[in-house]
Design an enzyme around this catalytic site. Structure first.
Site, PDB file in Angstrom:
ATOM      1  N   TYR A 170     -35.012 -12.376  32.214  1.00 52.47           N
ATOM      2  CA  TYR A 170     -35.269 -11.072  31.618  1.00 52.47           C
ATOM      3  C   TYR A 170     -34.664  -9.955  32.456  1.00 52.47           C
ATOM      4  CZ  TYR A 170     -38.977  -9.845  35.015  1.00 52.47           C
ATOM      5  OH  TYR A 170     -39.673  -9.530  36.151  1.00 52.47           O
ATOM      6  N   LYS A 217     -33.838 -13.837  37.856  1.00 53.97           N
ATOM      7  CA  LYS A 217     -34.939 -13.049  37.286  1.00 53.97           C
ATOM      8  C   LYS A 217     -35.556 -13.801  36.108  1.00 53.97           C
ATOM      9  CE  LYS A 217     -35.983  -8.165  36.318  1.00 53.97           C
ATOM     10  NZ  LYS A 217     -37.155  -8.086  37.173  1.00 53.97           N
ATOM     11  N   LEU A 225     -35.595 -11.015  44.835  1.00 47.81           N
ATOM     12  CA  LEU A 225     -34.754 -10.563  43.728  1.00 47.81           C
ATOM     13  C   LEU A 225     -33.805  -9.480  44.263  1.00 47.81           C
ATOM     14  CD1 LEU A 225     -34.364 -10.836  40.602  1.00 47.81           C
ATOM     15  CD2 LEU A 225     -35.560  -8.660  40.454  1.00 47.81           C
TER      16      LEU A 225
HETATM   17  N1  PDD Z   1     -39.358  -6.003  38.368  1.00 46.32           N
HETATM   18  N2  PDD Z   1     -38.486  -7.891  43.025  1.00 46.32           N
HETATM   19  C1  PDD Z   1     -39.169  -8.410  41.990  1.00 46.32           C
HETATM   20  C2  PDD Z   1     -39.950  -9.662  42.202  1.00 46.32           C
HETATM   21  C3  PDD Z   1     -39.139  -7.770  40.725  1.00 46.32           C
HETATM   22  O1  PDD Z   1     -39.802  -8.297  39.688  1.00 46.32           O
HETATM   23  C4  PDD Z   1     -38.405  -6.568  40.572  1.00 46.32           C
HETATM   24  C5  PDD Z   1     -38.296  -5.847  39.256  1.00 46.32           C
HETATM   25  C6  PDD Z   1     -37.721  -6.049  41.696  1.00 46.32           C
HETATM   26  C7  PDD Z   1     -36.900  -4.779  41.641  1.00 46.32           C
HETATM   27  O2  PDD Z   1     -35.726  -4.967  40.905  1.00 46.32           O
HETATM   28  P1  PDD Z   1     -35.025  -3.763  40.121  1.00 46.32           P
HETATM   29  O3  PDD Z   1     -34.829  -2.678  41.104  1.00 46.32           O
HETATM   30  O4  PDD Z   1     -33.762  -4.337  39.645  1.00 46.32           O
HETATM   31  O5  PDD Z   1     -35.975  -3.356  39.026  1.00 46.32           O
HETATM   32  C8  PDD Z   1     -37.778  -6.742  42.905  1.00 46.32           C
HETATM   33  C9  PDD Z   1     -39.271  -5.417  37.047  1.00 46.32           C
HETATM   34  C10 PDD Z   1     -39.193  -3.944  37.050  1.00 46.32           C
HETATM   35  C11 PDD Z   1     -40.394  -5.976  36.199  1.00 46.32           C
HETATM   36  O6  PDD Z   1     -40.645  -7.161  36.315  1.00 46.32           O
HETATM   37  O7  PDD Z   1     -40.983  -5.249  35.379  1.00 46.32           O
END
Ligand code: PDD
Length: 286
Positions: free
Chosen positions: A33, A150, A206
């Site tokens: 996702y 992800k 991530l």
């Molecule tokens: N989550 N680490 C994890 C485990 C995450 O699930 C996310 C993002 C991030 C930050 O990634 P980014 O800057 O690309 O959003 C780091 C999203 C926002 C979610 O699951 O809703």
């Protein structure tokens, strides 16, 4: 009001949207996702999110023919149809279904299941939580070791968040081998002596899209950045702490495991980075 959502090529009211009970995303967590933020009705960091989506799909050998321009059209249409000014677009691609539960992947040529929907969050960029700062607890990192992909396997992240809320806190930091990996849904940072410290990229975390931009902006603003793991004790003794994600931008952290960080209120580095990041994101949104 009912949202218009996208399922496998069709825009429809959310009440009518369905996927198979045999879908691999549903029975095996076999799906990836992305969450792309919307500011002023436009997409922020779109190309970064699409690049990471392509990588997640390729690491899991899920074949999806939609191009970057197809994705852009779907995102934009949903934003327009649902009148989203601030919020995000959730996108999920699963390996589809062979018509029954099976550990084997479905035969080649089985179409993936593609679902997108908007989440309207008016006032997101002026979240009062950012003025107060948030509190985190630490929990052991019990997730699998391909956190760079992800996937929708978010049960442990969800449990960690619930554990934090049970203690009256806001979020959880994962700790592995004595070092912080990341937050339940965000990347983590501390600031000590003007230097921003955050864990280096690997399969352990991530590769945040917001992280990449924030580090670049920090360096452009002449701030020093050090990419290395840090401990909970180091965070508790730091001047500041914060996290980054597409849905929270830069979020100040004022307490770690019951210990106030710095002055116990959002620090100048986190505040400045939040301002710069939201500003720049608005300017480059498409
Ligand atoms: N989550 N680490 C994890 C485990 C995450 O699930 C996310 C993002 C991030 C930050 O990634 P980014 O800057 O690309 O959003 C780091 C999203 C926002 C979610 O699951 O809703």
């Amino acid at each position: 009001m009912s949202r218009t959502v996208y399922v496998n090529g069709t825009y429809m009211p959310e009440e009518e949207a369905t996927v198979s009970i045999f879908d691999r995303g549903f029975v095996m967590g076999d799906a990836v996702y992305e969450v792309t933020c919307v500011l002023d009705g436009k997409l922020t960091e779109f190309d970064g999110h699409m690049a990471r989506l392509a990588r997640s799909l390729s690491e899991l050998e899920i074949v999806c023919d939609l191009t970057r321009d197809d994705w852009l059209e779907i995102h934009r249409k949903l934003i327009e149809m649902n009148g989203v000014e601030e919020g995000g677009v959730y996108l999920q691609v699963s390996r589809g279904t062979a018509g029954d539960r099976d550990f084997h992947y479905p035969p080649e040529g089985t179409p993936p299941t593609v679902v997108l929907y908007t989440q309207s969050k008016p006032g997101l960029s002026a979240d009062p939580k950012a003025d107060k700062g948030i509190k985190v607890i630490s929990v052991p990192d019990l997730r699998w070791h391909r956190r760079d992909i992800k996937t929708v396997q978010l049960l442990y992240a969800s449990m960690a968040k619930m554990a934090a809320e049970k203690e009256g806190k806001d979020d959880a930091w994962f700790v592995e081998d004595g070092f912080v990996t990341e937050g339940s849904s965000n990347n983590c940072y501390i600031v000590k002596g003007g230097r921003i410290i955050t864990r280096q990229l690997s399969n352990d975390i991530l590769h945040g899209i917001t992280r990449a931009s924030v580090l670049k902006m920090a360096q452009e603003a002449q701030m020093e950045v050090e990419e290395r793991p840090f401990t909970i004790e180091e965070a508790q003794a730091a001047d500041e702490a914060f996290y980054t994600s597409a849905s929270a931008f830069v979020m100040p952290i004022v307490e770690v495991d019951g210990v106030a960080v710095g002055a116990g209120k959002p620090g100048p580095v986190a505040k400045r980075l939040r301002e710069i990041y939201i500003d720049e994101s608005r300017k480059s949104a498409i």
